[in-house]
Enzyme design. Structure first.
Site, PDB file in Angstrom:
ATOM      1  N   SER A 100       0.826  -1.196   0.000  1.00  0.00           N
ATOM      2  CA  SER A 100       0.000   0.000   0.000  1.00  0.00           C
ATOM      3  C   SER A 100       0.870   1.259   0.000  1.00  0.00           C
ATOM      4  O   SER A 100       1.704   1.446  -0.886  1.00  0.00           O
ATOM      5  CB  SER A 100      -0.957  -0.042   1.198  1.00  0.00           C
ATOM      6  OG  SER A 100      -1.998   0.889   1.035  1.00  0.00           O
ATOM      7  N   ASP A 201      -9.909  -5.254  -4.259  1.00  0.00           N
ATOM      8  CA  ASP A 201      -9.240  -4.461  -3.236  1.00  0.00           C
ATOM      9  C   ASP A 201     -10.176  -3.332  -2.845  1.00  0.00           C
ATOM     10  O   ASP A 201     -10.563  -2.521  -3.693  1.00  0.00           O
ATOM     11  CB  ASP A 201      -7.927  -3.918  -3.800  1.00  0.00           C
ATOM     12  CG  ASP A 201      -7.072  -3.187  -2.779  1.00  0.00           C
ATOM     13  OD1 ASP A 201      -7.635  -2.624  -1.812  1.00  0.00           O
ATOM     14  OD2 ASP A 201      -5.838  -3.164  -2.950  1.00  0.00           O
ATOM     15  N   HIS A 231      -7.061  -6.336   0.178  1.00  0.00           N
ATOM     16  CA  HIS A 231      -5.951  -5.368   0.187  1.00  0.00           C
ATOM     17  C   HIS A 231      -4.712  -5.857   0.934  1.00  0.00           C
ATOM     18  O   HIS A 231      -3.600  -5.797   0.409  1.00  0.00           O
ATOM     19  CB  HIS A 231      -6.422  -4.037   0.785  1.00  0.00           C
ATOM     20  CG  HIS A 231      -5.353  -2.982   0.785  1.00  0.00           C
ATOM     21  ND1 HIS A 231      -4.816  -2.482  -0.385  1.00  0.00           N
ATOM     22  CD2 HIS A 231      -4.703  -2.366   1.811  1.00  0.00           C
ATOM     23  CE1 HIS A 231      -3.896  -1.581  -0.082  1.00  0.00           C
ATOM     24  NE2 HIS A 231      -3.805  -1.502   1.225  1.00  0.00           N
TER      25      HIS A 231
END
Length: 256
Positions: A100, A201, A231
């Site tokens: 991320s 996601d 995610h």
């Protein structure tokens, strides 16, 4: 500010690899409002193969969202730079990776450090968002301190990311400003790159992956779609695939 035990950073020393006794390092960065717990299983897998591993705790994480709201992109990137410098001082080559926002930080490092970065491994990297509500952040951050959290987007039952249940807005605003500079400098990224992206996601939309793939100058570029994870894929059903394929990638790009 006390640090949650689950949020402690993880470090492992390298073992000499191959007949020439090379030492290889891997730096892994967690994401925004998360903590090292999301990366430690991956780090332990790589450490078991003999690699030096650093999973630092980004400032403001693993404490409270209020503490994170005092931190900015420069604080998080500074921590990544320090961890990278320690690895490069003790290793022959270093690969960087991130989940991320950690992926954005890894790309920032690759743009800045060029050939010092032997390779890049990204898991659902974040450098952009198509959410329209972020347009209100410059004003909203002065009105309310936080919004509901983004942690625990995991398909696998019973797994906990140990992230915050609130998203601090001043910190989020700084992250978006950091992303803008990362996107501008993506053409400077030339290192081999392996990106894992979840088909579903709920935190990072596909625009980030598309921008990265079409903007970096890396000639060695691979995208792998994760069909059974959300995610936080490093803790999800596809984690074994991430661990195994990233280890093979590290072996290949750091080979003699």
């Amino acid at each position: 500010m006390s640090i949650s035990p689950i949020a402690e950073p993880f470090y492992a020393d390298a073992r000499p690899i191959g007949p020439d006794g090379r030492r290889i390092g891997v730096l892994l960065s967690h994401g925004f409002t998360g903590c090292p717990a999301s990366m430690v299983p991956w780090g332990r897998h790589l450490a078991g193969l003999g690699y030096a591993v650093a999973v630092p705790r980004l400032p403001g994480h693993g404490t409270s969202w209020q503490e994170l709201n005092k931190c900015r992109w420069a604080d998080w990137y500074g921590e990544i730079q320090r961890a990278f410098d320690k690895l490069t001082a003790n290793c022959d080559q270093v690969v960087v990776g991130g989940l991320s926002m950690g992926g954005g930080l890894a790309l920032r490092l690759a743009a800045d450090r060029g050939r010092d970065v032997a390779g890049i491994v990204l898991v659902n990297p974040a450098v952009h968002t198509e959410r329209k509500d972020v347009l209100a952040l410059p004003v909203l951050q002065h009105v309310i301190p936080s919004l509901p959290g983004i942690a625990n987007d995991i398909k696998k039952p019973g797994v906990e990311e140990h992230g915050y249940d609130r998203t601090p807005l001043k910190a989020a605003r700084s992250m978006l400003a950091g992303w803008k500079q990362v996107r501008a400098d993506l053409p400077k990224v030339t290192s081999p790159l392996l990106m894992f992206r979840s088909a579903e996601d709920h935190v990072v939309d596909p625009s980030s992956g598309q921008i990265i793939l079409t903007s970096v100058s890396s000639r060695d570029l691979t995208e792998r779609i994760l069909e059974d994870s959300f995610h936080v894929a490093t803790l999800d059903n596809d984690a074994p695939m991430i661990f195994e394929e990233s280890a093979e990638f590290v072996r290949r790009v750091t080979g003699p």
